[in-house]
Write a protein that holds these residues in place. Structure first.
Motif, short mmCIF file in Angstrom:
data_model
loop_
_atom_site.label_atom_id
_atom_site.label_comp_id
_atom_site.label_asym_id
_atom_site.label_seq_id
_atom_site.Cartn_x
_atom_site.Cartn_y
_atom_site.Cartn_z
N ARG A 111 33.43 36.02 35.77
CA ARG A 111 32.02 35.82 36.13
C ARG A 111 31.95 35.03 37.44
O ARG A 111 31.23 35.39 38.37
CB ARG A 111 31.30 35.08 35.01
N PHE A 112 32.75 33.97 37.53
CA PHE A 112 32.67 33.11 38.72
C PHE A 112 33.27 33.82 39.95
O PHE A 112 32.75 33.70 41.04
CB PHE A 112 33.36 31.77 38.46
N LEU A 113 34.36 34.59 39.72
CA LEU A 113 34.90 35.37 40.85
C LEU A 113 33.86 36.37 41.34
O LEU A 113 33.70 36.60 42.53
CB LEU A 113 36.14 36.15 40.40
N GLY A 114 33.14 36.96 40.37
CA GLY A 114 32.09 37.92 40.71
C GLY A 114 31.03 37.25 41.57
O GLY A 114 30.57 37.82 42.56
N TYR A 115 30.64 36.01 41.21
CA TYR A 115 29.65 35.29 42.03
C TYR A 115 30.18 35.13 43.44
O TYR A 115 29.45 35.28 44.42
CB TYR A 115 29.38 33.89 41.46
N ARG A 116 31.47 34.81 43.55
CA ARG A 116 32.05 34.60 44.89
C ARG A 116 31.96 35.89 45.72
O ARG A 116 31.52 35.87 46.86
CB ARG A 116 33.51 34.16 44.74
N VAL A 117 32.37 37.02 45.09
CA VAL A 117 32.34 38.30 45.81
C VAL A 117 30.91 38.65 46.21
O VAL A 117 30.62 39.05 47.33
CB VAL A 117 32.95 39.42 44.94
N HIS A 118 29.96 38.45 45.24
CA HIS A 118 28.57 38.84 45.53
C HIS A 118 27.91 37.88 46.51
O HIS A 118 27.06 38.30 47.31
CB HIS A 118 27.77 38.96 44.23
N THR A 119 28.32 36.59 46.49
CA THR A 119 27.77 35.67 47.48
C THR A 119 28.23 36.08 48.87
O THR A 119 27.44 36.11 49.81
CB THR A 119 28.24 34.22 47.18
N ALA A 120 29.53 36.43 48.99
CA ALA A 120 30.04 36.88 50.29
C ALA A 120 29.29 38.11 50.75
O ALA A 120 28.87 38.21 51.91
CB ALA A 120 31.54 37.17 50.19
N ALA A 121 29.04 39.05 49.80
CA ALA A 121 28.32 40.27 50.17
C ALA A 121 26.90 39.94 50.59
O ALA A 121 26.35 40.54 51.52
CB ALA A 121 28.33 41.25 49.00
N SER A 122 26.27 38.97 49.92
CA SER A 122 24.89 38.58 50.29
C SER A 122 24.83 38.03 51.70
O SER A 122 23.80 38.09 52.35
CB SER A 122 24.35 37.50 49.33
N GLY B 10 36.73 41.51 50.67
CA GLY B 10 38.08 41.37 51.20
C GLY B 10 39.08 41.34 50.07
O GLY B 10 38.85 41.96 49.02
N PRO B 11 40.20 40.63 50.25
CA PRO B 11 41.23 40.62 49.20
C PRO B 11 40.74 40.04 47.89
O PRO B 11 41.34 40.26 46.84
CB PRO B 11 42.35 39.76 49.79
N GLU B 12 39.58 39.30 47.91
CA GLU B 12 39.08 38.78 46.63
C GLU B 12 38.72 39.93 45.70
O GLU B 12 38.68 39.75 44.48
CB GLU B 12 37.92 37.80 46.80
N SER B 13 38.45 41.13 46.26
CA SER B 13 38.16 42.26 45.36
C SER B 13 39.43 42.61 44.57
O SER B 13 39.34 43.06 43.43
CB SER B 13 37.62 43.46 46.13
N SER B 14 40.63 42.38 45.17
CA SER B 14 41.87 42.61 44.42
C SER B 14 42.05 41.57 43.33
O SER B 14 42.51 41.87 42.23
CB SER B 14 43.08 42.56 45.36
N VAL B 15 41.67 40.31 43.63
CA VAL B 15 41.78 39.25 42.61
C VAL B 15 40.84 39.60 41.45
O VAL B 15 41.22 39.51 40.27
CB VAL B 15 41.41 37.87 43.21
N LEU B 16 39.63 40.02 41.80
CA LEU B 16 38.65 40.36 40.76
C LEU B 16 39.15 41.53 39.91
O LEU B 16 39.04 41.51 38.69
CB LEU B 16 37.32 40.71 41.44
N LYS B 17 39.72 42.53 40.57
CA LYS B 17 40.19 43.69 39.81
C LYS B 17 41.33 43.30 38.88
O LYS B 17 41.39 43.73 37.73
CB LYS B 17 40.62 44.82 40.74
N LEU B 18 42.25 42.46 39.37
CA LEU B 18 43.37 42.04 38.55
C LEU B 18 42.88 41.21 37.35
O LEU B 18 43.35 41.39 36.23
CB LEU B 18 44.35 41.22 39.40
#
Ligand code: FAD
Length: 409
Positions: A301-312, A318-326
């Protein structure tokens, strides 16, 4: 950081709920899992019916202004920050609405076309994705090119204002139902492998396309082999430039990983209900496993917030999408194992004899490999994280800088 809704997000959440309450039934816990398509292998007819349901729901969302929340207004979206789309997704998961089938269209093809497409491509192709009229599929993987996607060999030759394609794709989800495909082809073999690839937008009704379903371990035929023989694609359907496919490819892959990393609607509360029903909720090892799964879920959930905050902020994933997928893979693996532990010997039953019609065996246990392989395997995500996040020495590359025609096969 404050994880509570801001006043603006809270107001938006109320708006989402009002729309959803007016158009859908709230989810009522794990008793409904037996009706889920994951409980048993879907037949072709069931799969077709589900797609129609998904299309109807997509149209309902589009008509009411709830489709493409983050897409620019000029392409039919609402131009909202990614965090607002997340709020909608969180609320949507609380309702019985048909999910799926639009991940490749709205989640992958759409953002890639918005970033790299011509005005004409955007005008022709984006809105039918949002309305649910057009489904897309991803024609990337080949028998010899999965993790090593840049090794793809489907060939294409420019012939006037058309490109003639010959080759084979594999593992193509939804190819049978798709109206359009994201197709990768090799247009130059005299340059290193990443520099000779072209990204085409393929009308799936073009002559020369043969689709053969592949049946997987669950009995369903989710994906297909696609054979392409003298398929003629207009040069106007090149996304980006000829031989310049690698940029748009990376955009699609990042969107795919972020999408796969998004949490599913089934989770710890459903497993708690399952454990209670099976009389093992007091078992200390089950409780410990449930807490571990809760830990993974919160981390995601928190990684998702990070990815979506960056997208906002307008930053591309970036590579955080790989962290989220893993993290998503780890979570599904844990969920599958815990579900099997809770079911005990009952886990060996199938179909109507099994708890929830076999949902846990099919979705959580056997289904975990969908997320662990699709969109780049766990090992590949680890390589990306090692290279791009941890700064470890890169993987040895024997084909670096070598023209594609000289790479041994
Ligand atoms: C549910 C699902 C849906 C899919 N849908 C689509 C789709 O719609 N369109 C599409 O194009 N593809 C699709 N795929 C294919 C998917 O992208 C590939 O399966 C995936 O990229 C792995 O490629 P591969 O199967 O060729 O395995 P390989 O690349 O041959 O890998 C085999 C094994 O070797 C390991 N490995 C490979 N390279 C390395 C390395 N450098 N370092 C360490 N380990 C490595 C892998 O982790 C794996 O365990 C789908 C797959 C699944 C499971």
């Amino acid at each position: 950081m404050d994880f509570d809704d801001s006043p603006e997000e809270a107001a938006f959440r109320r708006e989402c709920r009002a729309f959803l309450e007016a158009h859908a039934r709230p989810r009522v816990g794990h008793e409904t899992l037996a009706d889920s398509p994951f409980a048993r292998p879907a037949t072709t007819a069931e799969e077709d019916a589900k797609i129609e349901e998904c299309k109807r729901w997509q149209r309902t969302k589009f008509d009411a202004g709830w489709a493409g929340l983050t897409w620019p207004v000029e392409y039919g979206g609402r131009g909202l920050p990614a965090l607002m789309a997340r709020v909608f997704a969180e609320e949507e998961r609380r309702f019985e609405v048909p999910f799926g089938h639009f991940a490749q269209s709205i989640g992958m093809a759409g953002p890639t076309i918005i970033e790299h497409g011509t005005d004409q491509q955007k005008a022709d192709l984006l809105e039918p994705m949002l309305t649910g009229e057009h489904l897309w599929c991803q024609l990337f993987s080949e028998p010899g090119a999965g993790s090593d996607l840049a090794g793809l060999r489907t060939s294409a030759i420019v012939d006037g204002d058309e490109i003639v394609v010959n080759g084979q794709k594999v593992w193509t989800s939804n190819a049978r139902e798709a109206d359009w495909g994201m197709l990768l082809v090799r247009t130059d073999i005299d340059v290193p492998k990443h520099r000779g690839i072209t990204y085409l937008l393929l009308d799936m009704r073009t002559p020369g396309i043969e689709i053969r379903p592949l049946v997987q371990i669950t009995g369903a035929a989710h994906f297909n082999e696609v054979f392409l023989t003298d398929v003629r694609v207009p040069v106007a359907n090149v996304l980006g430039s000829i031989n310049g496919g690698w940029g748009p490819i990376l955009s699609t892959l990042m969107s795919e990983r972020t999408g796969i990393g998004g949490a599913s609607s089934v989770g710890v509360p459903d497993l708690i209900e399952l454990a209670r029903g099976r009389g093992v909720l007091d078992d200390p090892t089950i409780r410990q496993d449930l807490m571990r799964l809760h830990g993974y879920t919160e981390t995601m959930r928190f990684l998702g917030y990070r990815v979506h905050t960056a997208a906002s902020r307008g930053e591309l994933p970036g590579p955080e999408s790989s962290v989220l997928k893993l993290a998503s893979s780890r979570r599904l693996e844990a969920m599958g194992n815990i579900a099997m532990a809770i079911l005990g010997p009952g886990a060996t039953l199938a179909g109507h004899d099994a708890v929830s019609g076999g949902f846990w065996q099919n979705f959580a246990f056997l289904g975990q490999w969908m997320a662990r392989i699709g969109g780049g395997t766990d090992a590949v995500q680890r390589n990306i994280i090692g290279d791009n996040v941890l700064g470890l020495p890169p993987e040895p590359r024997l084909d670096k800088g070598i023209p594609f025609r000289d790479i041994p096969t």
